[in-house]
Design a protein around this motif. Structure first.
Motif, PDB file in Angstrom:
ATOM      1  N   LEU A 157      13.980  19.849 -24.959  1.00 34.17           N
ATOM      2  CA  LEU A 157      15.234  19.169 -24.641  1.00 34.17           C
ATOM      3  C   LEU A 157      15.776  19.717 -23.337  1.00 34.17           C
ATOM      4  CD1 LEU A 157      18.107  20.162 -27.094  1.00 34.17           C
ATOM      5  CD2 LEU A 157      16.468  21.716 -26.115  1.00 34.17           C
ATOM      6  N   ASN A 158      16.661  18.939 -22.721  1.00 37.64           N
ATOM      7  CA  ASN A 158      17.225  19.326 -21.435  1.00 37.64           C
ATOM      8  C   ASN A 158      18.497  20.133 -21.677  1.00 37.64           C
ATOM      9  OD1 ASN A 158      18.837  19.042 -18.926  1.00 37.64           O
ATOM     10  ND2 ASN A 158      17.096  17.789 -18.325  1.00 37.64           N
ATOM     11  N   ALA A 159      18.683  21.194 -20.896  1.00 31.25           N
ATOM     12  CA  ALA A 159      19.846  22.085 -21.046  1.00 31.25           C
ATOM     13  C   ALA A 159      21.180  21.337 -20.903  1.00 31.25           C
ATOM     14  CB  ALA A 159      19.768  23.212 -20.026  1.00 31.25           C
ATOM     15  N   THR A 160      21.156  20.209 -20.225  1.00 30.55           N
ATOM     16  CA  THR A 160      22.379  19.400 -20.065  1.00 30.55           C
ATOM     17  C   THR A 160      23.085  19.152 -21.392  1.00 30.55           C
ATOM     18  OG1 THR A 160      21.159  18.204 -18.371  1.00 30.55           O
ATOM     19  CG2 THR A 160      23.219  17.199 -19.093  1.00 30.55           C
ATOM     20  N   LYS A 166      29.020  13.927 -21.186  1.00 28.41           N
ATOM     21  CA  LYS A 166      29.762  12.819 -21.795  1.00 28.41           C
ATOM     22  C   LYS A 166      29.028  12.138 -22.958  1.00 28.41           C
ATOM     23  CE  LYS A 166      28.670   9.288 -18.241  1.00 28.41           C
ATOM     24  NZ  LYS A 166      27.812   9.785 -17.243  1.00 28.41           N
ATOM     25  N   ARG A 167      27.836  12.616 -23.305  1.00 27.47           N
ATOM     26  CA  ARG A 167      27.080  11.913 -24.350  1.00 27.47           C
ATOM     27  C   ARG A 167      27.054  12.592 -25.715  1.00 27.47           C
ATOM     28  NH1 ARG A 167      24.768   7.643 -21.987  1.00 27.47           N
ATOM     29  NH2 ARG A 167      24.808   7.870 -19.726  1.00 27.47           N
ATOM     30  N   ILE A 168      27.164  13.926 -25.730  1.00 25.88           N
ATOM     31  CA  ILE A 168      27.046  14.609 -27.030  1.00 25.88           C
ATOM     32  C   ILE A 168      27.877  15.893 -27.023  1.00 25.88           C
ATOM     33  CG2 ILE A 168      24.920  15.841 -26.328  1.00 25.88           C
ATOM     34  CD1 ILE A 168      23.966  15.557 -29.259  1.00 25.88           C
ATOM     35  N   ASP A 169      28.489  16.188 -28.172  1.00 29.02           N
ATOM     36  CA  ASP A 169      29.223  17.427 -28.351  1.00 29.02           C
ATOM     37  C   ASP A 169      28.199  18.573 -28.296  1.00 29.02           C
ATOM     38  OD1 ASP A 169      30.438  19.671 -29.351  1.00 29.02           O
ATOM     39  OD2 ASP A 169      31.220  18.712 -31.171  1.00 29.02           O
ATOM     40  N   PRO A 170      28.308  19.485 -27.316  1.00 29.67           N
ATOM     41  CA  PRO A 170      27.287  20.520 -27.138  1.00 29.67           C
ATOM     42  C   PRO A 170      27.121  21.442 -28.347  1.00 29.67           C
ATOM     43  CG  PRO A 170      29.107  20.840 -25.591  1.00 29.67           C
ATOM     44  CD  PRO A 170      29.364  19.541 -26.283  1.00 29.67           C
ATOM     45  N   THR A 171      28.136  21.513 -29.207  1.00 31.97           N
ATOM     46  CA  THR A 171      28.029  22.418 -30.366  1.00 31.97           C
ATOM     47  C   THR A 171      27.126  21.833 -31.462  1.00 31.97           C
ATOM     48  OG1 THR A 171      29.986  21.514 -31.457  1.00 31.97           O
ATOM     49  CG2 THR A 171      30.344  23.351 -29.938  1.00 31.97           C
ATOM     50  N   ILE A 172      26.699  20.585 -31.322  1.00 31.17           N
ATOM     51  CA  ILE A 172      25.810  20.009 -32.349  1.00 31.17           C
ATOM     52  C   ILE A 172      24.383  20.548 -32.194  1.00 31.17           C
ATOM     53  CG2 ILE A 172      24.718  17.853 -33.124  1.00 31.17           C
ATOM     54  CD1 ILE A 172      27.439  16.566 -32.958  1.00 31.17           C
ATOM     55  N   LEU A 173      23.905  20.638 -30.951  1.00 31.59           N
ATOM     56  CA  LEU A 173      22.516  21.077 -30.751  1.00 31.59           C
ATOM     57  C   LEU A 173      22.386  22.597 -30.634  1.00 31.59           C
ATOM     58  CD1 LEU A 173      21.222  18.250 -28.395  1.00 31.59           C
ATOM     59  CD2 LEU A 173      20.740  18.541 -30.825  1.00 31.59           C
TER      60      LEU A 173
END
Ligand code: 2AM
Ligand code: CA
Ligand code: CA
Ligand code: CA
Length: 264
Positions: A157-160, A166-173
């Motif tokens: 996966l990409n570190a972005t 703007k696409r995903i809450d970073p705390t999910i992954l």
């Protein structure tokens, strides 16, 4: 429809296109940006798409072609025989590294995958799938994918997607990344799908791909018993952009249940 001929031609033209790209390394590249400064395209992307389209049109004038660089047809449905082409997947790698990119070619009939090709040009590795007949790397058959636990999985996966975006809450992954054995980021969706197919990685997660990025990889991974869906577990739409979650069986269900279900 003679699928054996189409298959032979698709492989031949893809290898020829790859040979043209390899011989372009000695020439100066013309690099342009598209939608953003990190969205690159070169004269070789366009030349390669044009080369493949000419071959297809000469031999199969009634087939439709969907290509990233827009030199094919504008499609609003998948009726008939449709070639879906990404002339260079991983253009940033092509420009910066002269490796880690691939040509992706898929052929669909009435929306059903018939041929999937991913050609790693620099390594001269042609990944090839035909539903019902198997998937191959340079004509060596690939085994069916086996289940793996999250703790033993290497995922791409990409570190972005774990920074503010703007696409995903970073705390999910983030918790998934802590739990897996390792993460990788290759920068070519087609190769990342080919790597799931060969078992080099166990899953690939990305938030926005176009049909030409995943059309061939989808056929290949599914033929080997892997799962390819959106992050919400829905089937991919071949006429639109999608989030994409590619995984070995079992792992797909576990990651969906423990992490991606939080997106709903
Ligand atoms: P491309 O090189 O053909 O554009 C990079 O992480 C991967 O995402 C590549 O497979 C790249 O394909 C794809 N991608 C899809 N949309 C993109 C965009 N807008 N900008 C950069 N890469 C994109
Ligand atoms: Ca592109
Ligand atoms: Ca692409
Ligand atoms: Ca491309």
């Amino acid at each position: 429809m003679n699928w054996s001929d189409i298959d032979t031609n698709a492989k031949k033209w893809t290898r020829e296109a790859g040979e043209r790209i390899r011989s372009s390394f000695s020439q100066e590249l013309m690099i342009h940006t598209k939608t953003s400064p990190d969205d690159l395209v070169t004269n070789i992307d366009r030349d390669t798409e044009q080369f493949l389209i000419e071959k297809i049109r000469e031999t199969y004038p009634d087939h439709q072609i969907l290509g990233e660089e827009g030199l094919g047809d504008k499609l609003d449905k998948l009726d008939g025989t449709v070639w879906i082409i990404d002339p260079i997947d991983g253009t940033m790698n092509f420009v910066h590294q002269q490796r880690n990119f691939a040509i992706s070619v898929a052929v669909y009939e009435d929306g059903i995958g018939k041929i999937g090709l991913i050609y790693d040009v620099v390594h001269d590795e042609l990944y090839h799938a035909k539903p019902g007949e198997g998937a191959f790397l340079n004509d060596i058959r690939l085994p069916q994918l086996e289940e793996v636990e999250v703790e033993k999985a290497v995922i791409a996966l990409n570190a972005t997607w774990v920074t503010e975006n703007k696409r995903i809450d970073p705390t999910i992954l983030a918790p998934l990344i802590k739990r897996v054995r390792g993460t990788r980021s290759y920068g070519s969706a087609a190769l990342e799908m080919a790597y799931v197919a060969t078992g080099r990685i166990d899953a690939y997660i990305t938030l926005r791909l176009s049909p030409w990025d995943f059309a061939a990889g989808l056929i290949m991974v599914q033929e080997l018993g892997g799962k390819v869906t959106t992050l919400l577990g829905e089937p991919l739409n071949l006429l639109e952009q999608n989030s994409v979650f590619v995984s070995k069986p079992g792992l797909h269900e576990e990651i969906s249940k423990d992490y991606l279900s939080k997106l709903k």
